[in-house]
Design an enzyme around this catalytic site. Structure first.
Site, PDB file in Angstrom:
ATOM      1  N   SER A  69       0.835  -1.214  -0.003  1.00 58.74           N
ATOM      2  CA  SER A  69      -0.053  -0.014  -0.150  1.00 58.74           C
ATOM      3  C   SER A  69       0.747   1.214  -0.026  1.00 58.74           C
ATOM      4  O   SER A  69       0.146   2.284  -0.238  1.00 58.74           O
ATOM      5  CB  SER A  69      -0.822   0.066   1.387  1.00 58.74           C
ATOM      6  OG  SER A  69      -2.113  -0.804   0.834  1.00 58.74           O
ATOM      7  N   LYS A  72       0.444   3.556  -2.973  1.00 60.82           N
ATOM      8  CA  LYS A  72      -0.653   4.180  -3.162  1.00 60.82           C
ATOM      9  C   LYS A  72      -0.326   5.905  -3.088  1.00 60.82           C
ATOM     10  O   LYS A  72      -0.612   6.605  -4.072  1.00 60.82           O
ATOM     11  CB  LYS A  72      -1.456   4.119  -1.939  1.00 60.82           C
ATOM     12  CG  LYS A  72      -2.311   2.579  -2.239  1.00 60.82           C
ATOM     13  CD  LYS A  72      -3.324   2.187  -0.984  1.00 60.82           C
ATOM     14  CE  LYS A  72      -4.093   0.966  -1.284  1.00 60.82           C
ATOM     15  NZ  LYS A  72      -4.641   0.192  -0.092  1.00 60.82           N
ATOM     16  N   TYR A 196      -3.006  -2.100 -10.179  1.00 57.53           N
ATOM     17  CA  TYR A 196      -2.882  -1.915  -8.789  1.00 57.53           C
ATOM     18  C   TYR A 196      -2.150  -2.869  -8.236  1.00 57.53           C
ATOM     19  O   TYR A 196      -1.394  -2.560  -7.193  1.00 57.53           O
ATOM     20  CB  TYR A 196      -4.412  -1.566  -8.105  1.00 57.53           C
ATOM     21  CG  TYR A 196      -4.516  -1.856  -6.591  1.00 57.53           C
ATOM     22  CD1 TYR A 196      -3.875  -0.782  -5.963  1.00 57.53           C
ATOM     23  CD2 TYR A 196      -4.965  -3.002  -6.031  1.00 57.53           C
ATOM     24  CE1 TYR A 196      -3.763  -0.827  -4.368  1.00 57.53           C
ATOM     25  CE2 TYR A 196      -4.865  -2.984  -4.554  1.00 57.53           C
ATOM     26  CZ  TYR A 196      -4.439  -1.922  -3.954  1.00 57.53           C
ATOM     27  OH  TYR A 196      -4.438  -1.966  -2.649  1.00 57.53           O
ATOM     28  N   TYR A 248      -4.262   3.520   7.542  1.00 58.94           N
ATOM     29  CA  TYR A 248      -5.684   3.006   7.719  1.00 58.94           C
ATOM     30  C   TYR A 248      -6.346   3.507   8.777  1.00 58.94           C
ATOM     31  O   TYR A 248      -6.180   4.750   9.094  1.00 58.94           O
ATOM     32  CB  TYR A 248      -5.374   1.474   7.507  1.00 58.94           C
ATOM     33  CG  TYR A 248      -4.469   0.973   6.713  1.00 58.94           C
ATOM     34  CD1 TYR A 248      -4.424   1.084   5.392  1.00 58.94           C
ATOM     35  CD2 TYR A 248      -3.537   0.117   7.210  1.00 58.94           C
ATOM     36  CE1 TYR A 248      -3.429   0.425   4.503  1.00 58.94           C
ATOM     37  CE2 TYR A 248      -2.366  -0.464   6.451  1.00 58.94           C
ATOM     38  CZ  TYR A 248      -2.353  -0.282   5.274  1.00 58.94           C
ATOM     39  OH  TYR A 248      -1.486  -0.654   4.062  1.00 58.94           O
ATOM     40  N   VAL A 266       0.894  -3.851   3.890  1.00 58.70           N
ATOM     41  CA  VAL A 266       0.387  -4.960   4.501  1.00 58.70           C
ATOM     42  C   VAL A 266       1.806  -6.243   4.648  1.00 58.70           C
ATOM     43  O   VAL A 266       1.842  -7.192   5.227  1.00 58.70           O
ATOM     44  CB  VAL A 266      -0.475  -5.770   3.906  1.00 58.70           C
ATOM     45  CG1 VAL A 266      -1.686  -5.267   4.513  1.00 58.70           C
ATOM     46  CG2 VAL A 266      -0.560  -6.215   2.548  1.00 58.70           C
TER      47      VAL A 266
HETATM   48  N1  LIG Z   1      -2.878  -2.544   2.933  1.00 65.29           N
HETATM   49  C1  LIG Z   1      -1.982  -3.206   1.866  1.00 65.29           C
HETATM   50  O1  LIG Z   1      -1.027  -2.917   1.928  1.00 65.29           O
HETATM   51  C2  LIG Z   1      -3.072  -3.722   0.917  1.00 65.29           C
HETATM   52  C3  LIG Z   1      -2.052  -4.019  -0.310  1.00 65.29           C
HETATM   53  C4  LIG Z   1      -2.716  -5.374  -0.771  1.00 65.29           C
HETATM   54  N2  LIG Z   1      -1.985  -5.398  -2.308  1.00 65.29           N
HETATM   55  C5  LIG Z   1      -4.211  -5.289  -1.009  1.00 65.29           C
HETATM   56  O2  LIG Z   1      -4.760  -4.671  -1.912  1.00 65.29           O
HETATM   57  O3  LIG Z   1      -4.873  -5.986  -0.501  1.00 65.29           O
END
Ligand SMILES: NC(=O)CC[C@H](N)C(=O)O
Length: 323
Positions: A69, A72, A196, A248, A266
């Protein structure tokens, strides 16, 4: 920073890494992406890079991991560089949600609506769909080009992690179809998803994240290469999003108790951007710095348990909070 200070800071960081390593036991490696389960949860590494080029590292700093993430942040900046901030904000808002990163609930509650922010999956998939180009390759290239400009090196996509997530991306696929039905996506569902998930699978090291964080801390200017890599107004919004939405649904607590713009992933990565602090000249990194951390055991919010504690300690000890 002179050599003696670098040695002293390294000693301190090493002590803190060993102190907080055991916090990994409070979390576990992400298992909804099967390939991430294989990581060693006890790993903890950190790299800090100052605006003067000083690099301080501690713990396991050489293992590459997927950016997840944290990408992003790059996707949002790439879209703003391509279309301008105003045009991008027609597709994603800049409001925190208080929901999990992959939650669908608000897409249903607000109609007609748009994803609340680009740091949650719904927002990031929307951003991926709108990047320039008609194919997944060309859209991904826009993100990779920015990532490579910021890190100053070429990066690769971890195919095993990508395949593992592609095959199990049931919730992301559901989110993408929901976004498509709401006319939020600017491409086919499968194209947006491929961009993505591939951007999430790019491999980085803590040093790469620290370098990006340092440039964001300096408002998009790379003091080492003496180059403005991303416009200041774009970086300012990005840092505000990191502070309010980057961790988050633990972002409020993180802002309150750590206080630096940061983004987690994650896989256990964390990137923080520390601006210059005029009142802390006697403390390390007064001209700003970037921080990259890797600790693959994550909590229920998706944030590295040991990484979070380590960053909290450093932010307090070295007065890094922007709040
Ligand atoms: N929180 C994350 O790092 C999520 C990324 C992961 N690729 C997902 O979309 O679930």
């Amino acid at each position: 920073m002179d050599m003696t200070s670098v040695c002293n800071r390294t000693t301190e960081l090493n002590d803190w890494v060993e102190r907080y390593r055991s916090y990994a036991a409070l979390g576990s490696c992400a298992d909804y992406i099967p390939a991430l389960r294989k990581a060693d949860p006890s790993q903890l590494g950190i790299c800090m890079i100052g605006a003067d080029g000083t690099i301080v590292k501690a713990g396991e700093t050489e293992s590459p991991f997927t950016i997840q993430s944290i990408s992003k942040v790059i996707g949002f900046m790439a879209a703003c560089l391509s279309y301008g901030i105003e045009a991008v904000l027609e597709y994603v808002d800049v409001e925190p949600t208080g929901d999990a990163f992959n939650s669908m609930i608000r897409l249903e509650l607000h109609k007609p609506g748009r994803p609340f922010n680009p740091m949650i999956n719904a927002g990031a998939i929307t951003i991926a769909s709108m990047l320039p180009g008609s194919t997944a390759e060309s859209k991904l290239e826009v993100i990779t080009a920015l990532l490579e400009a910021l890190t100053g090196k070429s990066l690769t996509c971890n195919q095993e992690v990508f395949q593992s997530e592609w095959q199990t991306a049931h919730r992301n696929r559901a989110l993408a179809y929901c976004l498509k039905e709401m006319n939020c996506l600017q491409s086919d569902v499968e194209v947006a998803l491929e961009v993505y998930l591939k951007q999430c699978s790019v491999e980085v090291t803590v040093e790469d994240l620290a370098r990006i964080g340092m440039i964001l801390g300096c408002d998009g200017y790379d003091p080492l290469r003496k180059e403005q890599l991303v416009a200041k107004d774009i970086v300012r919004i990005t840092k505000a999003l990191m502070l309010t939405c980057g961790m988050y649904n633990a972002s409020g607590k993180f802002a309150a108790f750590v206080g630096v713009p940061a983004k987690s992933g994650v896989s256990g990565g964390m990137m923080a951007a520390v601006p210059p602090r005029a009142k802390s000249r006697e403390l390390p990194f007064p001209d700003g710095c970037g921080i990259g951390i890797y600790g693959p055991a994550i909590d229920k919010y998706g944030n590295s348990t040991a990484g979070h504690m380590l960053l909290k300690h450093i932010a307090q000890a070295w007065d890094l909070s922007v709040c």
